[in-house]
Scaffold this motif. Structure first.
Motif, PDB file in Angstrom:
ATOM      1  N   ASP A   1       0.796  -1.227   0.000  1.00  0.00           N
ATOM      2  CA  ASP A   1       0.000   0.000   0.000  1.00  0.00           C
ATOM      3  C   ASP A   1       0.828   1.276   0.000  1.00  0.00           C
ATOM      4  O   ASP A   1       0.450   2.271  -0.616  1.00  0.00           O
ATOM      5  CB  ASP A   1      -0.953   0.012   1.199  1.00  0.00           C
ATOM      6  N   THR A   2       1.961   1.276   0.712  1.00  0.00           N
ATOM      7  CA  THR A   2       2.751   2.508   0.831  1.00  0.00           C
ATOM      8  C   THR A   2       3.817   2.643  -0.254  1.00  0.00           C
ATOM      9  O   THR A   2       4.619   3.581  -0.204  1.00  0.00           O
ATOM     10  CB  THR A   2       3.427   2.574   2.216  1.00  0.00           C
TER      11      THR A   2
ATOM     12  N   VAL B   1       7.972   5.054   5.212  1.00  0.00           N
ATOM     13  CA  VAL B   1       7.340   4.128   4.265  1.00  0.00           C
ATOM     14  C   VAL B   1       7.456   2.666   4.683  1.00  0.00           C
ATOM     15  O   VAL B   1       6.470   1.947   4.764  1.00  0.00           O
ATOM     16  CB  VAL B   1       7.935   4.301   2.849  1.00  0.00           C
TER      17      VAL B   1
ATOM     18  N   ALA C   1       4.392   6.003  -1.985  1.00  0.00           N
ATOM     19  CA  ALA C   1       4.945   7.061  -1.137  1.00  0.00           C
ATOM     20  C   ALA C   1       6.467   7.066  -1.115  1.00  0.00           C
ATOM     21  O   ALA C   1       7.079   7.980  -0.556  1.00  0.00           O
ATOM     22  CB  ALA C   1       4.417   6.913   0.286  1.00  0.00           C
TER      23      ALA C   1
ATOM     24  N   THR D   1       6.086  -2.407   6.847  1.00  0.00           N
ATOM     25  CA  THR D   1       6.005  -3.440   5.817  1.00  0.00           C
ATOM     26  C   THR D   1       6.801  -4.665   6.254  1.00  0.00           C
ATOM     27  O   THR D   1       7.614  -4.590   7.189  1.00  0.00           O
ATOM     28  CB  THR D   1       6.572  -2.932   4.478  1.00  0.00           C
TER      29      THR D   1
END
Length: 257
Positions: free
Chosen positions: A44-45, A62, A48, A66
């Protein structure tokens, strides 16, 4: 099974991170770069990442949330995000990821553990050889090169020191042929007009083919993905041969089975 599939995606995540950071450094169009990211490595990030200006901000803003976060432990020493540091980051992340994956597959039932160990050992050996070859003539010190080499595989630890100190291709070749056994006997043989990368792909397909001879193993998922990727490379090769009017070279692709 779910954790095994997660581990497969981590490698693609690392490649996507390196791709996006490199594109950002060179001021490429963000949407174009995102389209080139591998879908198996999407998180998802990821979009960014383009706001990161150094390794710390890359992690803090970021990647901290994760699955790649644990692999950044030995990477945060780099400051600038230039081409060399991005490649160092990618190789350190990949080395940590592969070692973690290798430790995980030891917990799998037999024969999945044995087959996956063989496949990951090959991946570690391939990266060790490529890192050694690609770092010859660069700014990397012997110590920095050694830190990039995977800490497992058939070449580790016997060949690691020799590979980290190699100053030319011949020294890499001697280290590989001395410690690599039969698996890399013909790696540096270009008599058949095959590159070192072609020999790696050929060996990988042999290992993947062997993985399919067992029943009910996790390794067939890894092998299936790798053979599909090779099929894509083969199609691309054939298309390039046709486009460049070199049809006599079409049959030089790497056979999957």
């Amino acid at each position: 099974m779910a954790k095994f599939l997660d581990y497969i995606t981590y490698g693609y995540m690392i490649d996507n991170v390196a791709l996006l950071i490199t594109g950002t450094v060179h001021e490429r169009d963000k949407s174009e770069i995102l389209e080139r990211c591998h879908p198996l490595g999407w998180f998802d990030t990821l979009p960014a990442l383009s706001v990161a200006t150094d390794v710390e901000s890359l992690y803090d803003t970021v990647l901290v949330d994760t699955p790649l976060a644990p692999y950044f432990k030995g990477v945060l020493s780099a400051d600038e995000l230039d081409d060399l540091n991005i490649e160092i980051i990618r190789n350190k992340l990949y080395g940590a990821y592969l070692k973690d994956f290798h430790e995980f597959v030891q917990t799998l039932p037999s024969p999945s553990d044995e087959i996956m160990s063989r496949l990951l050992n090959f991946e570690a050996d391939r990266r060790a050889i490529n890192i050694s070859l690609n770092s010859i003539g660069t700014e990397l010190t012997k110590e920095e090169r050694a830190s990039l080499l995977p800490e497992f595989g058939t070449l580790y630890p016997a060949a690691t020191e020799s590979l980290s100190r190699a100053d030319d291709v011949e020294q890499v070749r001697n280290a590989v042929e001395t410690y690599g056994g039969d698996a890399f006997t013909n790696l540096f043989d270009n008599s058949s007009h095959k590159s070192i990368e072609d020999h790696f792909y050929q060996r990988e397909m042999e290992l993947c083919k062997a993985a399919f001879t067992q029943q009910f193993t996790y390794s067939t998922i890894w092998a299936w993905i790798k053979t599909r990727e090779q099929e894509i490379r083969n199609i691309t090769w054939i298309a390039e041969c046709i486009a460049q009017n070199q049809k006599e070279r079409i049959s030089n692709y790497i056979s999957v089975f």
